[in-house]
Scaffold this motif. Structure first.
Motif, PDB file in Angstrom:
ATOM      1  N   ASN A 148     -19.535  -9.650  10.921  1.00  0.00           N
ATOM      2  CA  ASN A 148     -20.159  -9.821   9.613  1.00  0.00           C
ATOM      3  C   ASN A 148     -20.794  -8.513   9.149  1.00  0.00           C
ATOM      4  OD1 ASN A 148     -23.001 -10.525   8.218  1.00  0.00           O
ATOM      5  ND2 ASN A 148     -21.496 -12.053   7.579  1.00  0.00           N
ATOM      6  N   THR A 149     -21.521  -7.855  10.036  1.00  0.00           N
ATOM      7  CA  THR A 149     -22.168  -6.584   9.699  1.00  0.00           C
ATOM      8  C   THR A 149     -21.129  -5.513   9.389  1.00  0.00           C
ATOM      9  OG1 THR A 149     -24.041  -7.164  11.121  1.00  0.00           O
ATOM     10  CG2 THR A 149     -23.792  -4.832  10.530  1.00  0.00           C
ATOM     11  N   GLY A 150     -20.104  -5.415  10.236  1.00  0.00           N
ATOM     12  CA  GLY A 150     -19.033  -4.441  10.000  1.00  0.00           C
ATOM     13  C   GLY A 150     -18.338  -4.667   8.680  1.00  0.00           C
ATOM     14  N   LYS A 151     -18.089  -5.929   8.355  1.00  0.00           N
ATOM     15  CA  LYS A 151     -17.419  -6.265   7.098  1.00  0.00           C
ATOM     16  C   LYS A 151     -18.219  -5.752   5.907  1.00  0.00           C
ATOM     17  CE  LYS A 151     -17.761 -10.428   5.286  1.00  0.00           C
ATOM     18  NZ  LYS A 151     -17.603 -11.878   5.037  1.00  0.00           N
ATOM     19  N   TYR A 152     -19.517  -6.002   5.912  1.00  0.00           N
ATOM     20  CA  TYR A 152     -20.337  -5.594   4.768  1.00  0.00           C
ATOM     21  C   TYR A 152     -20.543  -4.084   4.698  1.00  0.00           C
ATOM     22  CZ  TYR A 152     -21.031 -10.297   3.188  1.00  0.00           C
ATOM     23  OH  TYR A 152     -20.808 -11.551   2.688  1.00  0.00           O
ATOM     24  N   ILE A 153     -20.668  -3.424   5.835  1.00  0.00           N
ATOM     25  CA  ILE A 153     -20.833  -1.965   5.820  1.00  0.00           C
ATOM     26  C   ILE A 153     -19.576  -1.296   5.279  1.00  0.00           C
ATOM     27  CG2 ILE A 153     -21.004   0.088   7.307  1.00  0.00           C
ATOM     28  CD1 ILE A 153     -22.986  -1.558   9.047  1.00  0.00           C
ATOM     29  N   VAL A 154     -18.413  -1.669   5.798  1.00  0.00           N
ATOM     30  CA  VAL A 154     -17.169  -1.039   5.346  1.00  0.00           C
ATOM     31  C   VAL A 154     -16.860  -1.451   3.902  1.00  0.00           C
ATOM     32  CG1 VAL A 154     -14.717  -0.670   5.832  1.00  0.00           C
ATOM     33  CG2 VAL A 154     -16.315  -0.901   7.726  1.00  0.00           C
ATOM     34  N   ALA A 155     -17.188  -2.679   3.521  1.00  0.00           N
ATOM     35  CA  ALA A 155     -16.975  -3.103   2.125  1.00  0.00           C
ATOM     36  C   ALA A 155     -17.799  -2.246   1.170  1.00  0.00           C
ATOM     37  CB  ALA A 155     -17.328  -4.578   1.961  1.00  0.00           C
ATOM     38  N   MET A 156     -19.016  -1.887   1.558  1.00  0.00           N
ATOM     39  CA  MET A 156     -19.838  -1.013   0.702  1.00  0.00           C
ATOM     40  C   MET A 156     -19.212   0.379   0.583  1.00  0.00           C
ATOM     41  SD  MET A 156     -22.035  -2.980  -0.456  1.00  0.00           S
ATOM     42  CE  MET A 156     -23.119  -1.896  -1.312  1.00  0.00           C
ATOM     43  N   ILE A 157     -18.619   0.859   1.664  1.00  0.00           N
ATOM     44  CA  ILE A 157     -17.928   2.152   1.625  1.00  0.00           C
ATOM     45  C   ILE A 157     -16.720   2.055   0.690  1.00  0.00           C
ATOM     46  CG2 ILE A 157     -16.601   3.833   2.987  1.00  0.00           C
ATOM     47  CD1 ILE A 157     -18.469   3.058   5.387  1.00  0.00           C
ATOM     48  N   THR A 163     -15.575   3.278  -6.845  1.00  0.00           N
ATOM     49  CA  THR A 163     -16.381   3.745  -7.972  1.00  0.00           C
ATOM     50  C   THR A 163     -16.187   5.240  -8.209  1.00  0.00           C
ATOM     51  OG1 THR A 163     -18.010   2.014  -7.553  1.00  0.00           O
ATOM     52  CG2 THR A 163     -18.725   3.879  -8.906  1.00  0.00           C
ATOM     53  N   VAL A 164     -16.285   6.028  -7.145  1.00  0.00           N
ATOM     54  CA  VAL A 164     -16.144   7.484  -7.275  1.00  0.00           C
ATOM     55  C   VAL A 164     -14.738   7.842  -7.751  1.00  0.00           C
ATOM     56  CG1 VAL A 164     -16.105   9.660  -5.978  1.00  0.00           C
ATOM     57  CG2 VAL A 164     -17.960   8.019  -5.609  1.00  0.00           C
ATOM     58  N   LEU A 165     -13.717   7.258  -7.122  1.00  0.00           N
ATOM     59  CA  LEU A 165     -12.341   7.551  -7.541  1.00  0.00           C
ATOM     60  C   LEU A 165     -12.064   7.053  -8.954  1.00  0.00           C
ATOM     61  CD1 LEU A 165     -10.315   6.854  -4.275  1.00  0.00           C
ATOM     62  CD2 LEU A 165     -10.573   9.054  -5.426  1.00  0.00           C
ATOM     63  N   GLY A 166     -12.614   5.885  -9.294  1.00  0.00           N
ATOM     64  CA  GLY A 166     -12.438   5.361 -10.652  1.00  0.00           C
ATOM     65  C   GLY A 166     -13.039   6.281 -11.698  1.00  0.00           C
ATOM     66  N   CYS A 167     -14.217   6.817 -11.422  1.00  0.00           N
ATOM     67  CA  CYS A 167     -14.851   7.768 -12.356  1.00  0.00           C
ATOM     68  C   CYS A 167     -14.041   9.058 -12.446  1.00  0.00           C
ATOM     69  CB  CYS A 167     -16.283   8.069 -11.925  1.00  0.00           C
ATOM     70  SG  CYS A 167     -17.397   6.670 -12.119  1.00  0.00           S
ATOM     71  N   TRP A 168     -13.600   9.558 -11.305  1.00  0.00           N
ATOM     72  CA  TRP A 168     -12.782  10.780 -11.264  1.00  0.00           C
ATOM     73  C   TRP A 168     -11.500  10.571 -12.071  1.00  0.00           C
ATOM     74  CZ3 TRP A 168     -11.011  13.157  -5.908  1.00  0.00           C
ATOM     75  CH2 TRP A 168     -10.399  14.388  -6.126  1.00  0.00           C
TER      76      TRP A 168
END
Length: 183
Positions: A148-157, A163-168
């Motif tokens: 569960n923790t791994g899922k949420y950490i990697v999902a945030m990444i 977001t960054v690629l979309g803006c770029w």
């Protein structure tokens, strides 16, 4: 990752996103209210503990646990596969649109697959916890909490990367002059 760059397209990503959102709607609208009208499923919760898992499984009762098991066996096993494909394709399209398909960024589409793997491991351990209920061995809860923790950490990444690629990508598209081609 060049194979993904070759097969990816916005159309294919859109198809996977549509299937992803359809499965998600079935779970959120059709299944989760039958499990509990006022509690979020375990896989929607962050910072799980053995106590929160035990309390949740007790509160939803036998019928809730049976429905949750069905959900975890079928729709919630298909869901991670669909979103992993969808977001891997979206990431690759953004990377290609930013002209970075030959850079180390080409490996970022693997991140949604890591999220899906954590999600599937989480689902397996929720199923295990349901089957072992009312006993919850520490190894079951430890694996469930870790996944569960791994899922949420990697999902945030993944979300940050999107977001960054979309803006770029948007900056590139907005700064490119439009040329009208008369056919």
């Amino acid at each position: 990752m060049q194979w993904l760059a070759r097969v990816s397209s916005w159309k294919v990503a859109g198809i996977f996103l549509a299937v992803n959102f359809a499965i998600q709607a079935i779970m959120v609208i059709g299944i989760y209210p039958g499990i509990s009208e006022n509690l979020k499923p375990l896989d929607f919760q962050m910072n799980l503990t053995a106590e929160t898992i035990q309390q949740y499984l007790t509160t939803i009762g036998e019928d809730g646990r049976a429905l949750y098991s069905f959900n975890l066996i079928l729709p919630d096993m298909l869901f991670p596969l669909c979103y992993a494909c969808a977001y891997a394709l979206v990431l690759m399209q953004l990377i290609k649109g930013c002209d970075q398909a030959q850079s180390p960024l080409q490996y970022f589409p693997l991140l949604p697959l890591v999220v899906a793997l954590c999600d599937i491991i989480e689902n397996i351990h929720i199923l295990t916890a349901i089957r072992q209920f009312p006993e919850l061995p520490p190894e079951t809860t430890s694996w469930l909490v870790a996944a569960n923790t791994g899922k949420y950490i990697v999902a945030m990444i993944v979300l940050t990367t999107l977001t960054v690629l979309g803006c770029w990508f948007a900056v590139i598209k907005l700064s490119t002059p439009y040329t009208y081609v008369d056919e």
